[in-house]
Design a protein around this motif. Structure first.
Motif, PDB file in Angstrom:
ATOM      1  N   THR A  18      96.361   2.616  43.814  1.00  0.00           N
ATOM      2  CA  THR A  18      95.662   2.685  42.534  1.00  0.00           C
ATOM      3  C   THR A  18      96.502   3.477  41.549  1.00  0.00           C
ATOM      4  O   THR A  18      96.823   4.645  41.817  1.00  0.00           O
ATOM      5  CB  THR A  18      94.296   3.380  42.709  1.00  0.00           C
ATOM      6  OG1 THR A  18      93.556   2.693  43.712  1.00  0.00           O
ATOM      7  CG2 THR A  18      93.518   3.408  41.405  1.00  0.00           C
ATOM      8  N   PRO A  19      96.895   2.882  40.428  1.00  0.00           N
ATOM      9  CA  PRO A  19      97.641   3.636  39.418  1.00  0.00           C
ATOM     10  C   PRO A  19      96.777   4.777  38.877  1.00  0.00           C
ATOM     11  O   PRO A  19      95.557   4.639  38.753  1.00  0.00           O
ATOM     12  CB  PRO A  19      97.922   2.619  38.314  1.00  0.00           C
ATOM     13  CG  PRO A  19      97.667   1.285  38.916  1.00  0.00           C
ATOM     14  CD  PRO A  19      96.682   1.493  40.019  1.00  0.00           C
ATOM     15  N   LEU A  20      97.408   5.877  38.570  1.00  0.00           N
ATOM     16  CA  LEU A  20      96.705   7.033  38.019  1.00  0.00           C
ATOM     17  C   LEU A  20      97.163   7.286  36.590  1.00  0.00           C
ATOM     18  O   LEU A  20      98.343   7.152  36.267  1.00  0.00           O
ATOM     19  CB  LEU A  20      96.964   8.281  38.875  1.00  0.00           C
ATOM     20  CG  LEU A  20      96.474   8.181  40.319  1.00  0.00           C
ATOM     21  CD1 LEU A  20      96.929   9.399  41.109  1.00  0.00           C
ATOM     22  CD2 LEU A  20      94.962   8.032  40.368  1.00  0.00           C
ATOM     23  N   LYS A  21      96.225   7.675  35.759  1.00  0.00           N
ATOM     24  CA  LYS A  21      96.494   7.954  34.350  1.00  0.00           C
ATOM     25  C   LYS A  21      96.829   9.440  34.182  1.00  0.00           C
ATOM     26  O   LYS A  21      96.119  10.306  34.683  1.00  0.00           O
ATOM     27  CB  LYS A  21      95.240   7.612  33.536  1.00  0.00           C
ATOM     28  CG  LYS A  21      95.365   7.902  32.069  1.00  0.00           C
ATOM     29  CD  LYS A  21      94.052   7.574  31.368  1.00  0.00           C
ATOM     30  CE  LYS A  21      94.126   7.990  29.902  1.00  0.00           C
ATOM     31  NZ  LYS A  21      92.849   7.708  29.224  1.00  0.00           N
ATOM     32  N   GLU A  22      97.909   9.706  33.497  1.00  0.00           N
ATOM     33  CA  GLU A  22      98.272  11.089  33.208  1.00  0.00           C
ATOM     34  C   GLU A  22      97.314  11.644  32.170  1.00  0.00           C
ATOM     35  O   GLU A  22      97.106  11.036  31.111  1.00  0.00           O
ATOM     36  CB  GLU A  22      99.706  11.182  32.692  1.00  0.00           C
ATOM     37  CG  GLU A  22     100.158  12.618  32.466  1.00  0.00           C
ATOM     38  CD  GLU A  22     101.606  12.709  32.058  1.00  0.00           C
ATOM     39  OE1 GLU A  22     101.865  13.256  30.978  1.00  0.00           O
ATOM     40  OE2 GLU A  22     102.477  12.232  32.817  1.00  0.00           O
ATOM     41  N   VAL A  23      96.720  12.797  32.457  1.00  0.00           N
ATOM     42  CA  VAL A  23      95.800  13.419  31.514  1.00  0.00           C
ATOM     43  C   VAL A  23      96.268  14.791  31.062  1.00  0.00           C
ATOM     44  O   VAL A  23      95.674  15.383  30.144  1.00  0.00           O
ATOM     45  CB  VAL A  23      94.363  13.515  32.091  1.00  0.00           C
ATOM     46  CG1 VAL A  23      93.790  12.117  32.321  1.00  0.00           C
ATOM     47  CG2 VAL A  23      94.344  14.314  33.377  1.00  0.00           C
ATOM     48  N   PHE A  24      97.348  15.306  31.653  1.00  0.00           N
ATOM     49  CA  PHE A  24      97.889  16.594  31.237  1.00  0.00           C
ATOM     50  C   PHE A  24      99.335  16.680  31.690  1.00  0.00           C
ATOM     51  O   PHE A  24      99.683  16.224  32.787  1.00  0.00           O
ATOM     52  CB  PHE A  24      97.097  17.757  31.846  1.00  0.00           C
ATOM     53  CG  PHE A  24      97.692  19.108  31.546  1.00  0.00           C
ATOM     54  CD1 PHE A  24      97.523  19.694  30.295  1.00  0.00           C
ATOM     55  CD2 PHE A  24      98.454  19.772  32.495  1.00  0.00           C
ATOM     56  CE1 PHE A  24      98.089  20.923  30.004  1.00  0.00           C
ATOM     57  CE2 PHE A  24      99.021  21.009  32.211  1.00  0.00           C
ATOM     58  CZ  PHE A  24      98.831  21.584  30.968  1.00  0.00           C
ATOM     59  N   TYR A  25     100.154  17.285  30.840  1.00  0.00           N
ATOM     60  CA  TYR A  25     101.554  17.527  31.184  1.00  0.00           C
ATOM     61  C   TYR A  25     102.003  18.807  30.490  1.00  0.00           C
ATOM     62  O   TYR A  25     101.783  18.972  29.291  1.00  0.00           O
ATOM     63  CB  TYR A  25     102.431  16.347  30.736  1.00  0.00           C
ATOM     64  CG  TYR A  25     103.905  16.592  30.918  1.00  0.00           C
ATOM     65  CD1 TYR A  25     104.455  16.645  32.193  1.00  0.00           C
ATOM     66  CD2 TYR A  25     104.741  16.781  29.833  1.00  0.00           C
ATOM     67  CE1 TYR A  25     105.802  16.873  32.384  1.00  0.00           C
ATOM     68  CE2 TYR A  25     106.098  17.007  30.007  1.00  0.00           C
ATOM     69  CZ  TYR A  25     106.628  17.059  31.293  1.00  0.00           C
ATOM     70  OH  TYR A  25     107.965  17.285  31.469  1.00  0.00           O
ATOM     71  N   LEU A  26     102.616  19.697  31.236  1.00  0.00           N
ATOM     72  CA  LEU A  26     103.167  20.932  30.683  1.00  0.00           C
ATOM     73  C   LEU A  26     104.673  20.878  30.858  1.00  0.00           C
ATOM     74  O   LEU A  26     105.173  20.827  31.980  1.00  0.00           O
ATOM     75  CB  LEU A  26     102.593  22.152  31.415  1.00  0.00           C
ATOM     76  CG  LEU A  26     103.170  23.507  31.017  1.00  0.00           C
ATOM     77  CD1 LEU A  26     102.794  23.856  29.581  1.00  0.00           C
ATOM     78  CD2 LEU A  26     102.687  24.578  31.967  1.00  0.00           C
ATOM     79  N   ALA A  27     105.389  20.828  29.765  1.00  0.00           N
ATOM     80  CA  ALA A  27     106.848  20.772  29.825  1.00  0.00           C
ATOM     81  C   ALA A  27     107.450  22.171  29.882  1.00  0.00           C
ATOM     82  O   ALA A  27     106.887  23.111  29.433  1.00  0.00           O
ATOM     83  CB  ALA A  27     107.397  20.031  28.613  1.00  0.00           C
TER      84      ALA A  27
END
Length: 104
Positions: A95-104
Motif C-alpha cells: 500500500t503506497p503511503l502519503k507523506e504528511v510531514f518532513y523535517l529537512a
C-alpha cells in the motif's frame, strides 16, 4: 530525488527469516534497483503488528512501474511470498503511503 513509501505485511513469527533473506539479498536484485535509480532504501518492521514500512529515494518514481516485468523481481517475489502477504502474481501486497510531514 523524490521519496516513495509503502507498507506490507509480514506473516507472524517470520521476522528473523525476513531479516536473513534481506541480509543475503541477491546482487542481481540490488543491481536492478540501482539501475532504475533507487537510492537510500530502507524497510522497517513494527514488531507488534508485523507491518513492514519501506521508504526509498528515486529520481523518477514512475520507473518503479518497470520492476514487475523483470525476471529477477519476479523470482524475488516468489522467494518472499511464503513469509508475507502476496498477490496472485506473487508480488507483495503493498500500500503506497502519503507523506504528511518532513523535517529537512
Amino acid at each position: 530525488m523524490k521519496k516513495a513509501a509503502f507498507k506490507m505485511q509480514l506473516h507472524r513469527d517470520q521476522a528473523a527469516e525476513y531479516q536473513r533473506r534481506h541480509d543475503e539479498i541477491w546482487e542481481e536484485l540490488t543491481a536492478l534497483l540501482k539501475s532504475i535509480g533507487v537510492e537510500d532504501y530502507s524497510i522497517f518492521l513494527d514488531e507488534e503488528t508485523y507491518a513492514l514500512f519501506g521508504v526509498l529515494k528515486i529520481e523518477n518514481p514512475e520507473r518503479l512501474d518497470e520492476l514487475p516485468a523483470h525476471p529477477v523481481m519476479q523470482r524475488w517475489w516468489k522467494y518472499m511470498g511464503d513469509i508475507m502477504d502476496a498477490n496472485p502474481d506473487h508480488s507483495p501486497v503493498s500500500t503506497p503511503l502519503k507523506e504528511v510531514f518532513y523535517l529537512a
